[in-house]
Design an enzyme around this catalytic site. Sequence first.
Site, PDB file in Angstrom:
ATOM      1  N   GLY A 165     -34.469  37.049   3.140  1.00 14.68           N
ATOM      2  CA  GLY A 165     -35.739  36.464   4.927  1.00 14.68           C
ATOM      3  C   GLY A 165     -35.154  37.182   6.114  1.00 14.68           C
ATOM      4  O   GLY A 165     -34.316  38.116   6.629  1.00 14.68           O
ATOM      5  N   HIS A 166     -36.099  37.904   6.663  1.00 18.93           N
ATOM      6  CA  HIS A 166     -36.566  39.426   7.172  1.00 18.93           C
ATOM      7  C   HIS A 166     -37.263  38.870   8.079  1.00 18.93           C
ATOM      8  O   HIS A 166     -38.084  38.509   8.752  1.00 18.93           O
ATOM      9  CB  HIS A 166     -37.119  40.013   6.433  1.00 18.93           C
ATOM     10  CG  HIS A 166     -36.782  40.908   5.092  1.00 18.93           C
ATOM     11  ND1 HIS A 166     -37.093  41.887   4.243  1.00 18.93           N
ATOM     12  CD2 HIS A 166     -35.791  40.168   4.105  1.00 18.93           C
ATOM     13  CE1 HIS A 166     -37.009  42.426   3.434  1.00 18.93           C
ATOM     14  NE2 HIS A 166     -35.243  41.378   3.604  1.00 18.93           N
TER      15      HIS A 166
ATOM     16  N   THR B 295     -29.133  32.256  -3.508  1.00 20.50           N
ATOM     17  CA  THR B 295     -30.066  30.764  -1.947  1.00 20.50           C
ATOM     18  C   THR B 295     -31.043  29.622  -2.266  1.00 20.50           C
ATOM     19  O   THR B 295     -31.444  29.127  -1.888  1.00 20.50           O
ATOM     20  CB  THR B 295     -31.014  32.262  -1.384  1.00 20.50           C
ATOM     21  OG1 THR B 295     -31.841  32.724  -2.877  1.00 20.50           O
ATOM     22  CG2 THR B 295     -30.429  33.152  -0.634  1.00 20.50           C
TER      23      THR B 295
ATOM     24  N   ASP C 183     -28.940  41.282   5.529  1.00 16.07           N
ATOM     25  CA  ASP C 183     -29.055  40.672   6.373  1.00 16.07           C
ATOM     26  C   ASP C 183     -28.829  42.018   7.408  1.00 16.07           C
ATOM     27  O   ASP C 183     -28.371  41.615   8.063  1.00 16.07           O
ATOM     28  CB  ASP C 183     -28.557  39.865   7.315  1.00 16.07           C
ATOM     29  CG  ASP C 183     -29.060  38.468   5.997  1.00 16.07           C
ATOM     30  OD1 ASP C 183     -30.080  38.469   5.747  1.00 16.07           O
ATOM     31  OD2 ASP C 183     -27.594  37.602   5.206  1.00 16.07           O
TER      32      ASP C 183
ATOM     33  N   GLN D  23     -32.411  42.449   0.358  1.00 17.68           N
ATOM     34  CA  GLN D  23     -31.173  42.353  -0.083  1.00 17.68           C
ATOM     35  C   GLN D  23     -30.283  43.790   0.524  1.00 17.68           C
ATOM     36  O   GLN D  23     -30.652  44.017   1.247  1.00 17.68           O
ATOM     37  CB  GLN D  23     -30.798  41.752  -1.325  1.00 17.68           C
ATOM     38  CG  GLN D  23     -30.744  40.529  -1.939  1.00 17.68           C
ATOM     39  CD  GLN D  23     -32.270  40.434  -2.301  1.00 17.68           C
ATOM     40  OE1 GLN D  23     -32.865  40.920  -3.022  1.00 17.68           O
ATOM     41  NE2 GLN D  23     -32.985  39.292  -1.635  1.00 17.68           N
TER      42      GLN D  23
ATOM     43  N   GLY E 174     -30.125  29.636   6.948  1.00 18.76           N
ATOM     44  CA  GLY E 174     -28.983  28.836   8.017  1.00 18.76           C
ATOM     45  C   GLY E 174     -27.675  28.998   7.290  1.00 18.76           C
ATOM     46  O   GLY E 174     -27.291  28.234   8.181  1.00 18.76           O
TER      47      GLY E 174
HETATM   48  P1  GDP Z   1     -32.605  41.143   7.415  1.00 20.30           P
HETATM   49  O1  GDP Z   1     -32.856  40.069   6.448  1.00 20.30           O
HETATM   50  O2  GDP Z   1     -32.009  42.756   7.236  1.00 20.30           O
HETATM   51  O3  GDP Z   1     -33.988  41.678   7.634  1.00 20.30           O
HETATM   52  O4  GDP Z   1     -32.070  41.063   8.258  1.00 20.30           O
HETATM   53  P2  GDP Z   1     -31.873  39.540   8.816  1.00 20.30           P
HETATM   54  O5  GDP Z   1     -32.959  39.455   9.667  1.00 20.30           O
HETATM   55  O6  GDP Z   1     -31.818  38.399   7.924  1.00 20.30           O
HETATM   56  O7  GDP Z   1     -31.211  39.800   9.801  1.00 20.30           O
HETATM   57  C1  GDP Z   1     -30.837  39.981  11.287  1.00 20.30           C
HETATM   58  C2  GDP Z   1     -30.183  39.818  12.268  1.00 20.30           C
HETATM   59  O8  GDP Z   1     -30.306  40.728  13.283  1.00 20.30           O
HETATM   60  C3  GDP Z   1     -32.207  39.025  12.962  1.00 20.30           C
HETATM   61  O9  GDP Z   1     -31.320  37.738  13.702  1.00 20.30           O
HETATM   62  C4  GDP Z   1     -32.733  39.843  13.836  1.00 20.30           C
HETATM   63  O10 GDP Z   1     -33.745  39.734  14.842  1.00 20.30           O
HETATM   64  C5  GDP Z   1     -31.856  40.637  14.371  1.00 20.30           C
HETATM   65  N1  GDP Z   1     -31.227  41.949  15.098  1.00 20.30           N
HETATM   66  C6  GDP Z   1     -31.871  43.259  13.778  1.00 20.30           C
HETATM   67  N2  GDP Z   1     -31.805  44.245  15.330  1.00 20.30           N
HETATM   68  C7  GDP Z   1     -30.228  44.028  15.698  1.00 20.30           C
HETATM   69  C8  GDP Z   1     -30.209  44.496  16.459  1.00 20.30           C
HETATM   70  O11 GDP Z   1     -30.150  45.519  16.630  1.00 20.30           O
HETATM   71  N3  GDP Z   1     -29.063  43.771  17.556  1.00 20.30           N
HETATM   72  C9  GDP Z   1     -29.342  42.255  17.750  1.00 20.30           C
HETATM   73  N4  GDP Z   1     -28.349  41.927  18.513  1.00 20.30           N
HETATM   74  N5  GDP Z   1     -29.906  41.893  16.406  1.00 20.30           N
HETATM   75  C10 GDP Z   1     -30.312  42.590  15.850  1.00 20.30           C
HETATM   76  P1  IMO Z   2     -32.216  39.466   3.007  1.00 22.53           P
HETATM   77  O1  IMO Z   2     -33.675  40.815   2.058  1.00 22.53           O
HETATM   78  C1  IMO Z   2     -28.235  38.422   2.142  1.00 22.53           C
HETATM   79  C2  IMO Z   2     -26.871  36.867  -1.636  1.00 22.53           C
HETATM   80  C3  IMO Z   2     -27.201  35.241  -1.898  1.00 22.53           C
HETATM   81  C4  IMO Z   2     -25.767  35.435  -2.904  1.00 22.53           C
HETATM   82  C5  IMO Z   2     -26.575  36.213  -3.557  1.00 22.53           C
HETATM   83  C6  IMO Z   2     -27.269  35.937  -4.558  1.00 22.53           C
HETATM   84  O2  IMO Z   2     -32.617  38.669   3.740  1.00 22.53           O
HETATM   85  O3  IMO Z   2     -31.253  40.817   2.918  1.00 22.53           O
HETATM   86  P2  IMO Z   2     -29.850  35.247  -5.207  1.00 22.53           P
HETATM   87  O4  IMO Z   2     -30.446  33.524  -4.967  1.00 22.53           O
HETATM   88  O5  IMO Z   2     -30.594  36.010  -4.644  1.00 22.53           O
HETATM   89  O6  IMO Z   2     -29.304  34.771  -6.875  1.00 22.53           O
HETATM   90  O7  IMO Z   2     -28.247  34.716  -4.446  1.00 22.53           O
HETATM   91  O8  IMO Z   2     -27.420  37.393  -2.735  1.00 22.53           O
HETATM   92  N1  IMO Z   2     -28.685  36.951  -1.316  1.00 22.53           N
HETATM   93  C7  IMO Z   2     -28.291  37.745   0.051  1.00 22.53           C
HETATM   94  N2  IMO Z   2     -27.445  38.012   0.582  1.00 22.53           N
HETATM   95  N3  IMO Z   2     -29.374  38.324   2.668  1.00 22.53           N
HETATM   96  C8  IMO Z   2     -30.614  38.607   1.323  1.00 22.53           C
HETATM   97  O9  IMO Z   2     -31.735  38.579   1.971  1.00 22.53           O
HETATM   98  C9  IMO Z   2     -29.748  37.824   0.120  1.00 22.53           C
HETATM   99  N4  IMO Z   2     -30.647  37.447  -0.807  1.00 22.53           N
HETATM  100  C10 IMO Z   2     -29.490  37.097  -1.509  1.00 22.53           C
HETATM  101  O10 IMO Z   2     -26.394  34.386  -0.753  1.00 22.53           O
HETATM  102  O11 IMO Z   2     -24.899  35.680  -2.003  1.00 22.53           O
HETATM  103 MG    MG Z   3     -32.309  38.482   5.886  1.00 18.60          MG
END
Ligand code: GDP
Ligand code: IMO
Ligand code: MG
Length: 425
Positions: A40-41, A130, A13, A225, A303
């Site tokens: 979740g990207h 997850t 994340d 991840q 969530g």
């Molecule tokens: P990922 O799994 O690495 O793709 O990251 P996620 O999408 O799960 O979580 C990143 C969150 O931060 C998302 O809601 C993005 O829209 C948000 N985000 C990404 N870059 C920035 C930033 O520079 N500033 C802020 N405020 N939000 C960001």
């Molecule tokens: P992105 O790509 C954050 C975490 C889960 C748990 C552990 C194992 O959005 O960054 P799993 O379902 O993979 O067996 O869970 O890894 N986890 C993540 N945490 N971002 C993710 O993906 C994750 N994918 C799995 O919360 O701790």
């Molecule tokens: Mg994510």
Amino acid sequence: MSVRIIVGAQWGDEGKGKIVDLLSEQADIVARYQGGANAGHTIVHNNTKYVLHLIPSGILHPTVHCVIGNGVVIDPAALMDEIHMLESMGVNIEGRLHISHKAHLIMPYHKMLDQAREKQAGSNASIGTTGRGIGPSYIDKAQRIGIRIVDLLQRDVLREKLRTNLDEKSTLLQALYDAEPLDVDALIDEYMSFDSRIDPYITDTTAFLHQALKEGKRVLAEGAQGALLDLDHGTYPFVTSSNPTSGGACTGLGISPMSITSIIGVVKAYSTRVGNGPFPTELHDATGELLRSEGHEFGATTGRSRRCGWLDIPALRYSIMVNGITEITLTKLDVLGCLDEIRICTGYSIDGRPVKHFPADAATLERVTCDYITLPGWKSDISGCTSFDALPPTTRAYIETIEKLTETPISLVSVSPAREDTFAR
Ligand code: GDP
Ligand code: IMO
Ligand code: MG
């Protein structure tokens, strides 16, 4: 020809989706190499939010081709939902999505086993997965009983393999987890029906990528991840079941390490973790709450609330080392604008003695105490800033401190969820 790998440098994340989307402007192909719908990207473009789980984050660029590599575990139901979601939002994927015939499938029993194990382990021993069936699917892959995308093309083989698997899993679920028996025939029918829908996308993605590289095309390899969730290098056992670190890109796509041209680590300006496991810089106070609310730190897949803490340099240096990160993209810097002071963990110690190497076991990592430095905050909204020079001096000092402590250049800085609010250093 180039292959740039984009890896999460922390616990996931970090904002990989946003950065992959942005860098896709300079790419011909974006390829996911591991994980599954646990990811979740998030991409925010033209005020619209897209959350992708399986489809690579280059899909919003109409000329970019997207590959789901052999290292990914694919839940066909989740994939179809995602394809429909994109189509309903006006994103045309026709002819641009290529799925490896060697990728493994996630079956409903994988999700059931994942959730049943977690439930039985209870809150103290569970990993906090997850629940998407990731672990059980990779277990079957390693045990050599997995069902792969290529099997969808051979109905007889699929029926046979499914029946064997279902019998075993049904017994397991009933005996160990007191679950209802599985309806074998219904599941076979359900999975048989995926073949015609997924068929247009299935291909030999290894050959596709090699041909593209031969033609001088530019490839982005998208990790899911993060390094600290890596099965081998992360905070085992509180990890995922694949290799998000850069080496995973080679095995998960079938490309040579010699083809890699750079490795970009996406680093959030602070730390978050979702699920259980050690988190040395975690904040259990109002500052942690503030980071969560200002950063909207709630999982894009489940969530769940993300745990929040300070930037952790020992963990980051370790991540840079195991990934071979050549440059950092720093995200969510704007979120820190709510704080008077910002701390950075510069080292760990146990019983007053400095810890030299990142601990291999979770129990030791739980025991470390963090040494911190404190920097002044900038107490302002920097989301409109479009260059390094436009940032307040205290923000620039924060960036420069991270560069010094990690000995790694920060080449891109992100200051809002939107594609345009990112600038080169
Ligand atoms: P990922 O799994 O690495 O793709 O990251 P996620 O999408 O799960 O979580 C990143 C969150 O931060 C998302 O809601 C993005 O829209 C948000 N985000 C990404 N870059 C920035 C930033 O520079 N500033 C802020 N405020 N939000 C960001
Ligand atoms: P992105 O790509 C954050 C975490 C889960 C748990 C552990 C194992 O959005 O960054 P799993 O379902 O993979 O067996 O869970 O890894 N986890 C993540 N945490 N971002 C993710 O993906 C994750 N994918 C799995 O919360 O701790
Ligand atoms: Mg994510």
